[in-house]
Design an enzyme around this catalytic site. Structure first.
Site, PDB file in Angstrom:
ATOM      1  N   ASP A   1       0.819  -1.220   0.000  1.00 52.94           N
ATOM      2  CA  ASP A   1       0.000   0.000   0.000  1.00 52.94           C
ATOM      3  C   ASP A   1       0.849   1.265   0.000  1.00 52.94           C
ATOM      4  O   ASP A   1       2.015   1.251   0.385  1.00 52.94           O
ATOM      5  CB  ASP A   1      -0.891   0.006   1.245  1.00 52.94           C
ATOM      6  N   GLU A   2       0.230   2.320  -0.406  1.00 54.38           N
ATOM      7  CA  GLU A   2       0.750   3.672  -0.237  1.00 54.38           C
ATOM      8  C   GLU A   2       2.172   3.865  -0.735  1.00 54.38           C
ATOM      9  O   GLU A   2       2.952   4.594  -0.139  1.00 54.38           O
ATOM     10  CB  GLU A   2       0.662   4.092   1.255  1.00 54.38           C
ATOM     11  N   ASN A   3       2.531   3.208  -1.813  1.00 47.76           N
ATOM     12  CA  ASN A   3       3.825   3.485  -2.409  1.00 47.76           C
ATOM     13  C   ASN A   3       3.635   4.546  -3.475  1.00 47.76           C
ATOM     14  O   ASN A   3       3.033   4.294  -4.515  1.00 47.76           O
ATOM     15  CB  ASN A   3       4.414   2.218  -3.025  1.00 47.76           C
TER      16      ASN A   3
END
Lengths: 658, 658
Positions: free
Chosen positions: B290-292
């Site tokens: 997530d959230e890269n």
């Protein structure tokens, strides 16, 4: 607490703010890293100060630290190690210096205790302290056999021990009721002897390391040849009697005993002690040796023959034979033997450490064996007087001097008294109530082991103990918080206030009397009852005692009102209690509370009207007779004071002056 | 709670007494042994009944047990396993039957919830229950990276999970703030990435076994390629940017990212996942994902070249490339991939389990990816709506249906929605306050995952939740007991009653707003503040809300008095609070309490005199403006109701009828 050897407090303060920093001598240790990090968390947690730097700096990396720590070497967890420290707080800087890192962690605990609150800041007072322990062995024993205590219970108690500078954790790992350590060589020991409640070897290592980080030596105990039911449940072939064994569920002294004439016995113990030697880096292994009455030895013909053949006259001689074999096994693994005083037999080598425990309950002079051991050349440690499971007032333990004042010991003999150990036997103690049985009383005992023997003022001790007690909460100690857990349970989640008031004047029955009255506790009996919410040194009983003394001394209106406030409190709260939805547990408590309220009402009337009638005296007398009796496993801590008041009124009869 | 699928309660009761016994099908399981033993302890602990037999019997060894348990086989911890059970309580006997032992342990929890108290007994009501879960995946995620949570915290929460029939523990083991698992192949990961706060492999095994005994599958998460600061602190050579990394102390989304073009990256992850595969017997390993935001990828020329060469247009394509490599590594170890919804890219194999988490906070429709995943052929699990760290009311989470009511899914697609997971991110959560952030709200979410979707009555949920909440205490959950620990700390061990009253109308700031207002929390900031003693769903705010509604509906004297009692409480307790010895923390709370007391005084006067003046309205208005503002990281939960009362008076002005 414990009170330092030398303290110099001056005017001035070091105020704690977000710039607080710590530097540590270049060659730091894991112990110091753990201690300084925890110190910063605790300081921040208490004060709410957002400290910018959450970790200590290496001294080469910071110029002007708030707290500068220096020490010379890493301390060893062995007797006579240097644990001294110097602590100096000025307005702008704090210094800690010690020879070993053990001294440093003691100093950090002292510093945290010094933290003070004013309306506008949290600060350390300006002070210089030079400190070192009176005794090198300052122990706490926890019995994990009668009731298993999970790793986290031990860890939080190791933290609490460190907070009051105790340095030996004696781990009573086996007994009739359980064998609590994983054995790789004889796995049936933990598989059949523990109900699945045992420590894996990884967990043992974890606890030993945790203790070491806190400057605490761990001494494991395998209790043999008696107290061995759990071992024999796994390996009946090494028993002295050919019968079927199963884990003991009751408390007491039981007959199952290892067979000292069987080579298999030594084979198993050799392996087991070999495993222990690997797990516990300390010098001592405790082999128990207590309370073997030898009944099964007497009944066993083979053992009788063996005794005759080997010229062992008494069972005591046979146990000496057994102990000496163990001593050799331990020596092979580089360990020394420690054991309860029973192991001090004629042939026992003086490298053994004698653990003195018997006293008046066992019909001998308190700590008699301690003196004897010191005279005979043994190092020795005192536990008699520190049996905190007996639920006796802290003052009693606090005043026991590990070196009796009237002794005829030489200086050298005195030096053989290494210190003392508080013992927490857990027949009636589970992880829910253990902390309230250990704390805060153990802190007062810790002071006895550390501080000068002249520090004996009870009033000062009580005052400081209350502070230490509250601060133990930050280490996870549950003695305060779990009281309401129990009260919520027994009220079925109703208001607990009225019961809370009652717990403050009731104390659990003392010295093994809780098993009287028809009920015999087993390992798995409920320990979630009213008695488990009560503690020794019930707080309101102290205050009431003061008020009673004031009144008996002078019946002025202030002192009278003081008493009436107590009686009102009990009357009001009884009404609240009565109005709770009743359940079977509450019903058992009702008569106690009712009698307290009844006697309170009469006393209140007497005080209000300044006279007492014959009828009232009779009623009081009858109620006191009831209140003297144990009920729901507690005793009424204010009973004596209620009785003093009765005696006073009985003398005065009518028209006493108020 | 969770409410069973079919319940038939009849008149009659099975009374609990000391003869209570349990029999279990001949071929018992460890799971059943643990569960029945714990059942007996809990039953005894609640009731104070000294149950003679502390363990269950093999069914061949007992004739007429109180509780007869039968089951066919040992359940597997995998999706779609049979967890159903039947439970029948008659006046004289209790039967539990299930296909698997998993069903049995659920039945035992249901039975314990049925236990009822009357004035003269503890009993189970006569009942027949047929039950099974609506969803096969009923999870709770705990983030141990932002704040490390020791093994005992996890264990007590696994017990609580089992008590409400949750069956998946998603263990978020790594993030920017910490790498929490011992790696034998790449030890720098835990040595440099954890500040010493990590689980040893023995501890991991211990937790996995503990969970398995309670019917709970453990899914480990290693969050990659983003959220990787801790990994890169240990191995900067696999970073996308050549710089110096150190463990992150703040919260947020950070740029450090693994380099997906570096073979060393896969070498390390291959070893690591190999170690995980050995430790976690379950099918799924969660790889985060997530959230890269790919900032460091964009900055890295080598990575740009790699993308071009391999025809990877976007960073999303590059992450797909990375994920597919991981998928193959996991497959090699017999494991399937689970990941946050970002892993659902075009080439991702449909054996992947898609974890849907985004919603309105991320500017997409709530659980959008869940529907998308189900349609594309993936199994999927919903977490959006169950972010319990956001400190939102339980009702909000309770009403989120894992299968949105208005969906256009086919039956087959619906079946791909395996269930849901509550998520506890721990930026603001330590072992002191975690339980009060998890419980009791998670129990309501558990009901959503287990019970029929028609079970949505809020009043019933709140009522049952209160009971479940209190009973969680017996499992060691600290949500109730730790409140006073915090209050004792911030008052410096003074009376906590007045502050306790305040906690019941204040709630911690919601949805990441606690970091506003100048203070930014770090990992090691103090979480021992007033806000940490407060919880969502502040209890008195509910009661006050009811009273306000009563009054607005009818200004009779009863309703008026009801309101006045609240105002009196706050006025009185403010006075008590004001009289405490002040310290810096108490000083910060003072303005809040003062304003509450001030507005209470005015409202009380208005109610007493049945009229309101312009001056009073102006004062109220000013106070409400103050009370609307967040202060000491809390918001006033009764603000809306105070305001409703203002609007009412403002309309009525004078002479409203009481």
């Amino acid at each position: 607490m414990p009170w330092p050897q030398e303290v110099n407090i001056r005017d001035g303060r070091f105020v704690i703010n977000s710039n607080f920093t710590i530097s540590v001598t270049k060659n730091s240790s894991k112990r110091i890293k753990v201690a300084t990090t925890k110190f910063l968390r605790r300081l921040s947690g208490r004060t709410g100060v957002f400290i910018d730097n959450g970790f200590a700096f290496n001294s080469s990396k910071i110029k002007n630290p708030s707290l500068a720590i220096t020490f010379n070497r890493i301390g060893k967890l062995e007797i006579y190690e240097d644990e001294s420290y110097e602590l100096k707080v000025s307005d702008t800087k704090i210094y800690i210096h010690a020879n070993t890192d053990l001294g440093v962690i003691h100093a950090l605990e002292t510093l945290l205790q010094l933290m003070t609150t004013s309306h506008d800041s949290y600060y350390f007072p300006k002070v210089t302290i030079n400190d070192k322990p009176r005794f090198t062995w300052r122990g706490l024993m926890i019995d994990v056999a009668r009731h298993f205590q999970p790793v986290d219970v031990l860890k939080r108690n190791l933290d609490a021990m460190a907070a009051v500078k105790l340095n030996v954790f004696h781990w009573h790992l086996t007994d009739d009721q359980g064998f609590r350590i994983e054995s790789k060589s004889y796995p049936k020991l933990h598989e059949l002897g523990s109900d699945g409640l045992y420590y894996t070897q990884s967990q043992i290592k974890e606890v030993v390391e945790y203790a070491s980080d806190r400057g605490i030596l761990v001494v494991p105990e395998i209790d043999v040849p008696g107290h061995a039911t759990a071992i024999l449940t796994a390996y009946p072939e090494i028993a002295s009697k050919d019968t079927i064994y199963s884990i003991e569920r009751f408390s007491g002294i039981f007959n199952p005993t290892l067979d000292p004439t069987n080579s298999k016995t030594y084979e198993i113990l050799d392996s087991l002690f070999g495993e222990l030697a690997n797990l516990f880096p300390g010098k001592y292994i405790h082999i128990g040796g207590d309370e073997n009455e030898g009944k099964h030895w007497d009944e066993n013909l083979k053992i009788q023959k063996f005794k005759k053949k080997n010229n062992l006259i008494t069972n005591h001689d046979l146990q000496t034979y057994f102990n000496l074999k163990l001593e050799k096994i331990l020596a092979k693994y580089g360990k020394s033997i420690m054991g309860w005083e029973e192991i001090m037999t004629n042939n026992m080598t003086t490298t053994a450490l004698i653990h003195s425990w018997k006293g008046v309950n066992e019909n001998v002079a308190a700590g008699e064996s301690l003196i004897k051991a010191a005279k005979k050349g043994y190092n020795t440690v005192l536990s008699n007087g520190y049996y905190i499971d007996l639920m006796q007032p802290v003052s009693k333990h606090y005043l026991v001097n590990p070196i009796p004042v009237n002794n005829n010991l030489t200086l050298k003999e005195k030096q053989r008294i290494l210190g003392g150990e508080a013992t927490m036997w857990t027949e009636l103690v589970t992880s829910l109530n253990i902390d309230s049985r250990l704390w805060p009383r153990t802190a007062a005992i810790a002071e006895r082991f550390w501080s000068d023997e002249k520090i004996t003022n009870l009033e000062s001790m009580y005052k400081r103990l209350e502070y230490v007690s509250f601060r133990l909460e930050e280490l996870g100690i549950t003695h305060l918080r779990n009281r309401n857990v129990i009260l919520r349970n027994i009220t079925n989640n109703q208001q607990t206030e009225s019961l809370d008031v009652l717990t403050k004047i009731c104390e659990p029955l003392k010295i093994y009397t809780r098993n009287a009255g028809g009920i015999e506790y087993k390992t798995y009996s409920p320990f979630t009852l009213f008695a488990d919410a009560c503690t020794v040194d019930a707080s309101d009983s102290f205050k009431f005692n003061k008020s009673i003394n004031h009144f008996l001394n002078d019946q002025n209106s202030k002192n009278t009102e003081e008493l009436i406030r107590f009686f009102d409190k009990w009357i009001t709260n009884y009404t609240k209690f009565k109005n709770l939805n009743r359940n079977p547990i509450l019903t058992t408590i009702l008569p106690l509370y009712k009698n307290i309220a009844s006697v309170s009402k009469i006393y209140k009337n007497v005080l209000l009207h300044k006279k007492v009638t014959k009828k009232q005296l009779k009623e009081i007398n009858n109620l006191l007779l009831e209140l003297k009796k144990p009920i729901v496993d507690v005793e009424l801590a204010i009973y004596e004071d209620l009785n003093k008041l009765f005696i006073f009124f009985n003398k005065k009869r009518t028209n006493f002056k108020i």
